[in-house]
Design an enzyme around this catalytic site. Structure first.
Site, PDB file in Angstrom:
ATOM      1  N   HIS A 464       0.823  -1.205   0.000  1.00 35.29           N
ATOM      2  CA  HIS A 464       0.000   0.000   0.000  1.00 35.29           C
ATOM      3  C   HIS A 464       0.856   1.253   0.000  1.00 35.29           C
ATOM      4  O   HIS A 464       0.470   2.287  -0.528  1.00 35.29           O
ATOM      5  CB  HIS A 464      -0.947  -0.015   1.198  1.00 35.29           C
ATOM      6  N   GLU A 702     -16.992   1.144 -30.449  1.00 27.16           N
ATOM      7  CA  GLU A 702     -15.937   0.271 -29.934  1.00 27.16           C
ATOM      8  C   GLU A 702     -15.844  -1.015 -30.732  1.00 27.16           C
ATOM      9  O   GLU A 702     -14.941  -1.824 -30.529  1.00 27.16           O
ATOM     10  CB  GLU A 702     -16.224  -0.103 -28.470  1.00 27.16           C
ATOM     11  N   ASP A 726     -11.274  -0.504 -26.639  1.00 19.48           N
ATOM     12  CA  ASP A 726     -11.955  -1.697 -27.134  1.00 19.48           C
ATOM     13  C   ASP A 726     -11.891  -1.779 -28.650  1.00 19.48           C
ATOM     14  O   ASP A 726     -11.740  -2.870 -29.200  1.00 19.48           O
ATOM     15  CB  ASP A 726     -13.416  -1.711 -26.655  1.00 19.48           C
ATOM     16  N   ARG A 736      -6.957  -6.613 -24.880  1.00 14.96           N
ATOM     17  CA  ARG A 736      -6.380  -5.337 -24.446  1.00 14.96           C
ATOM     18  C   ARG A 736      -5.533  -5.450 -23.180  1.00 14.96           C
ATOM     19  O   ARG A 736      -4.741  -4.567 -22.868  1.00 14.96           O
ATOM     20  CB  ARG A 736      -7.473  -4.276 -24.264  1.00 14.96           C
ATOM     21  N   CYS A 773     -12.817   8.823 -26.439  1.00  9.30           N
ATOM     22  CA  CYS A 773     -12.648   8.726 -24.986  1.00  9.30           C
ATOM     23  C   CYS A 773     -11.715   7.579 -24.603  1.00  9.30           C
ATOM     24  O   CYS A 773     -11.476   7.346 -23.427  1.00  9.30           O
ATOM     25  CB  CYS A 773     -13.991   8.595 -24.291  1.00  9.30           C
TER      26      CYS A 773
HETATM   27  C1  PEP Z   1     -12.687   2.242 -24.480  1.00  5.79           C
HETATM   28  O1  PEP Z   1     -12.976   1.053 -24.715  1.00  5.79           O
HETATM   29  O2  PEP Z   1     -11.848   2.895 -25.132  1.00  5.79           O
HETATM   30  C2  PEP Z   1     -13.356   2.957 -23.378  1.00  5.79           C
HETATM   31  C3  PEP Z   1     -13.190   4.241 -23.186  1.00  5.79           C
HETATM   32  O3  PEP Z   1     -14.119   2.191 -22.534  1.00  5.79           O
HETATM   33  P1  PEP Z   1     -13.465   1.305 -21.355  1.00  5.79           P
HETATM   34  O4  PEP Z   1     -11.992   1.591 -21.352  1.00  5.79           O
HETATM   35  O5  PEP Z   1     -14.166   1.727 -20.116  1.00  5.79           O
HETATM   36  O6  PEP Z   1     -13.816  -0.073 -21.810  1.00  5.79           O
HETATM   37 MG    MG Z   2     -14.705   0.141 -23.755  1.00  7.26          MG
END
Ligand code: PEP
Ligand code: MG
Length: 841
Positions: A464, A702, A726, A736, A773
């Site tokens: 920790h 995705e 994704d 991933r 994102c």
């Molecule tokens: C992604 O897949 O790029 C995404 C933003 O969603 P997560 O990382 O939460 O799967």
């Molecule tokens: Mg995702």
């Protein structure tokens, strides 16, 4: 023949309240004993039964009676009232007095107590619960000395011991799916769940067993991935307990355990059998990297203070009360410490410390010490050191690392019992702290203006302390060679947290180079921060929205402070994970509304509906194991298959509409049917709630099919946000999270970039906007390409906001378009990266 029953009358006039609802865990968790609480309207505490005053607290806020049957009844006026040191209380009896039912014991001034900010909820609990077979609390309004408030069924000592099997139950063996076994977090989930049963519950592995209500005891079993365990329970709800707890273990105790249980066993993190790292360079001491970064400073050795406690205690009840008070105070200190740490997941470390304070096994050892005449301090110290030593010997590094947490929280309570303050560390400027062990509390309270880094001979990268060091951005090394302890204070050193080395006697040239680099970086960061509130507009006038990816309210607030123009992705699943039941509509409404309010009506809030399933199971939503969870029932597929979960969430999201520019987004969309079905849910719930606000509905891109067909999707939704994490895994068919494929699963692969470009084209055809994102949006190397492709919004990790905004301001959109066209023609990710690297200053 039934057991003997006795009735305890209400000690005060007022409403009887279940003990479990008292806002003080010491009582609510029955650490002192089981019983009832009363919300009083009278102010004279009376005897609930005939008996003798066996203890009167020196603050006169609590008294214990021992009834003629030998039952010890503690009457505790108010919560936290020990702090009033007797003010507002008048004792009408003394220790040793024999009292009769209804006889006044203590008079108190409720107005004064409440003005002092204390609750007057008064508890009546039994401290020698071993004498009690059953508690039958009354409810409703009670009159002091007249109405029975608690009926007790006494243990029939004359009766033969119940047959061991009459109410005992043993579960089928369950294979533990957790990759690192039952370490602290799943152990805490299991213990918490076990505590909700009245039965005595044990976790059994082979010939070993531990108390399933105790985190420490569970960890002590050192249960590894793939071990077979059983749950054993004895008591009235034994069957229910074994069923639910075995299921909880099977599902991973709230932890992400990857695909089907019998997967190839990941290796538990074992303590290295080999010796610690050792450097052959006499000027370098080696350890393991705990937190990256470079620091140039001077050695400062930290020694732990010795806390003295008496061995012999006063009377056991006095010592017990001392221990309870210290535990309560420690809990409050940890609450304050949690509030100071901005990162929620790191604050959880101290939440785990709070958990340890309620650990039944730890308390049992301490209490038995007290019963044997030891002082609270002495008994507590032996309890926590016994446990810490036991854990430290375990082979599993993660579990062994928790010994330090137990010592940390143990010393916190010990200091309170001994009445000593934590010795304040007077640290010189530019200090590199050296210690055998630093505790999480030490680490969290380091003076960042003076401490530049630290190295400890104990601990490891999973401790920790290491996690905290990373969250505080302090370079740190754990498990460094012991010779470090011999270095004199003031010795100049370079600590390289990334490599895990400490260099003694660096040359002036080296020191200067590092200092220059650090100064340049700090200057750049300061400039980015200073302009964080300005919009991100390219030199030739294209505005790009830079918004935040968040998991909760704290990050929403931090995002705004760092110049975030809204939230491009609220990963709502954080609300659903690590709990044993689904969050209610009300709970969700509260959190979404709080987040929306933190942003205000001028900022965008994109709430992604629940994205779990497959690799992120929910303990309360049993799902069959899947061969390929990433290709299984996850994201929107799961929500459409369990529509009540989606509907509840949608209603809660819709209710937050008045407070921000609300956007709902569906994850993992692969087909138009899914979009239509999910949109219908929104339309129906919206109509039912009569919500007319303008709420935008969008999807995550995705899945390659969605990117390829973006033009068709764009007709039916208001916006897209590309989840490149994704999208990359599905485009390249590379997991991933695969450690060996991490480098190849690159979002800058031209195949992924082309899908991003197709998505943007399709969206813009219909005047819809596109955000990114996924992680790539926070990567400065990728930003010029994304802008060139025509992405309208970048949703980035909170700390990256100022740097990404500053970067956009430096770019020229026309140049970015050229760059994008060029890289979209390339054949490999390596070529793309090589090209982009030439553009970085
Ligand atoms: C992604 O897949 O790029 C995404 C933003 O969603 P997560 O990382 O939460 O799967
Ligand atoms: Mg995702």
């Amino acid at each position: 023949m039934s057991n003997q029953r006795i009735e305890l009358l209400a000690p005060l006039t007022g409403l009887i309240v279940p003990i479990e609802t008292v806002p003080d865990p010491v009582f609510a968790q029955k650490m002192v004993g089981d019983g009832v609480s009363i919300d009083p309207t009278s102010n004279v505490l009376v005897a609930p039964a005939n008996g003798r005053v066996t203890q009167l607290h020196s603050s006169h806020h609590a008294v214990t009676l021992t009834t003629t049957e030998g039952v010890e009844v503690l009457l505790h006026i108010g919560l936290d009232t020990v702090m009033l040191k007797g003010e507002g209380f008048k004792a009408l009896v003394k220790e040793g007095d024999n009292v009769r039912t209804g006889q006044p014991l203590i008079e108190f001034n409720s107005e004064f107590i409440m003005k002092a900010g204390k609750s007057i909820l008064t508890e009546m609990v039994i401290t020698n619960g071993d004498k009690i077979a059953a508690y039958l609390p009354a409810n409703g309004f009670a009159r002091a000395g007249l109405t029975p408030a608690l009926t007790l069924e006494l243990v029939d000592l004359a009766a033969p011991a119940p047959a061991a099997t009459s109410d005992a139950a043993l579960s089928e063996p369950v294979k533990v799916p957790n990759p690192t076994g039952l370490h602290a977090r799943p152990a805490a989930v299991l213990a918490n769940s076990a505590k909700t049963y009245k039965s005595d519950v044990k976790l059994v592995r082979g010939n070993d067993e531990g108390n399933a209500k105790s985190v420490v005891s569970i960890m002590g079993l050192e249960v590894k991935h793939g071990d077979e365990v059983r749950v054993k329970a004895t008591g009235s709800d034994a069957q229910a307990a074994i069923k639910a707890l075995a299921e909880l273990i099977r599902s991973g105790c709230g932890e992400d355990c990857g695909p089907g249980v019998p997967a190839p066993a990941p290796k538990p993190v074992m303590k290295p059998v080999a010796k610690k790292p050792h450097s052959t360079d006499p000027n370098v001491l080696a350890g393991v990297s705990a937190s990256p970064g470079l620091a140039v400073g001077q050695i400062f050795q930290v020694k732990q203070d010795v806390i003295e406690v008496r061995e012999q205690g006063d009377n056991a009840q006095v010592e017990r009360r001392r221990l309870d008070d210290a535990l309560k105070e420690a809990r409050q200190q940890l609450e304050a410490l949690k509030a100071e740490i901005e990162d929620e997941s790191k604050a959880e470390i101290f939440a785990a410390h709070q958990e340890l304070l309620a650990d039944p096994d730890l308390l049992d050892i301490a209490i038995s010490g007290i019963t044997n005449g030891k002082s609270a301090g002495f008994a507590w110290r032996s309890a926590f050191t016994t446990y810490a030593d036991k854990l430290a010997k375990l082979q599993n590094e993660v579990l062994a690392g928790r010994a330090n947490d137990i010592r940390d929280v143990g010393r916190r309570v010990l200091r309170l019992l001994a009445g000593v303050k934590e010795a304040e560390l007077i640290v010189p400027e530019n200090a590199i702290l050296i210690a055998e062990e630093l505790t999480p509390s030490d680490t969290a309270s380091l003076d960042r203006t003076k401490v530049l880094g630290f190295a400890t001979t104990g601990g490891g990268a999973t401790s920790h302390v290491a996690i905290l060091a990373r969250s505080l951005n302090i370079p740190a090394i754990c498990g460094i060679e012991e010779a470090v302890l011999q270095l004199a204070n003031g010795t100049p050193v370079i600590l390289d947290g990334t490599k895990g080395t400490l260099r003694k006697n660096p040359s002036q040239v080296e020191v200067t180079q590092i200092r220059d680099k650090q100064a340049a970086l700090a200057k750049k960061r300061a400039e980015e921060l200073a302009s964080a509130m300005h919009p991100a507009i390219t030199r030739d006038g294209t505005r790009v929205e830079v918004v935040a990816n968040i998991g909760g309210l704290d990050e929403a607030k931090q995002g705004v402070e760092l110049g975030g123009e809204g939230v491009g992705l609220l990963r709502s699943e954080f609300l659903y994970l690590e709990r044993t039941d689904a969050p209610s509509e009300q709970e969700q409404t509260q959190i979404y509304s709080d987040i929306a309010k933190a942003l205000g009506t001028e900022r965008t809030l994109v709430i992604r509906t629940l994205d779990v399933g497959g690799d992120k199971p929910l303990p309360y939503l049993p799902m069959p194991a899947e061969e390929n969870p990433f290709l299984g029932v996850r994201g929107i597929r799961l929500c459409l298959a369990a529509p009540e979960i989606l509907r509840t969430q949608v209603r809660a999201i819709l209710r937050a509409a008045p407070y921000a520019k609300l956007h709902v987004m569906f994850p993992m969309i692969a087909s138009l049917e899914e979009v239509r079905e999910a949109k219908a849910v929104i339309a129906e719930e919206r109509a039912a709630l009569g919500i007319t606000a303008d709420i935008k509905v969008g999807i995550m891109v995705e899945v390659p099919s969605t990117a390829v067909m973006s033009e068709l999707f764009a007709r039916e939704v208001d916006f897209f946000s590309i989840g490149t994490n994704d999208l990359t895994q599905y485009t390249l068919a590379m997991d991933r999270g695969h450690p060996k494929l991490a480098k190849q699963a690159d979002a800058l692969h031209p195949g992924v970039l082309r899908l991003i470009a197709m998505t943007v084209k399709g969206a813009h055809t219909h005047g819809k906007w596109v955000g990114v994102c996924g992680g790539i949006a926070s990567d400065p190397l990728a930003v010029p390409v994304l802008l060139g492709i025509g992405v309208d919004e970048l949703s980035v990790s909170v700390p990256a906001i100022p740097a990404i905004k500053a970067l956009v301001r430096k770019l020229n959109k026309a140049d970015c378009v050229k760059l994008a066209n060029e890289v979209l023609q390339m054949g490999t990710a390596a070529e793309v990266r090589a090209k982009l690297a030439t553009l970085v200053d």
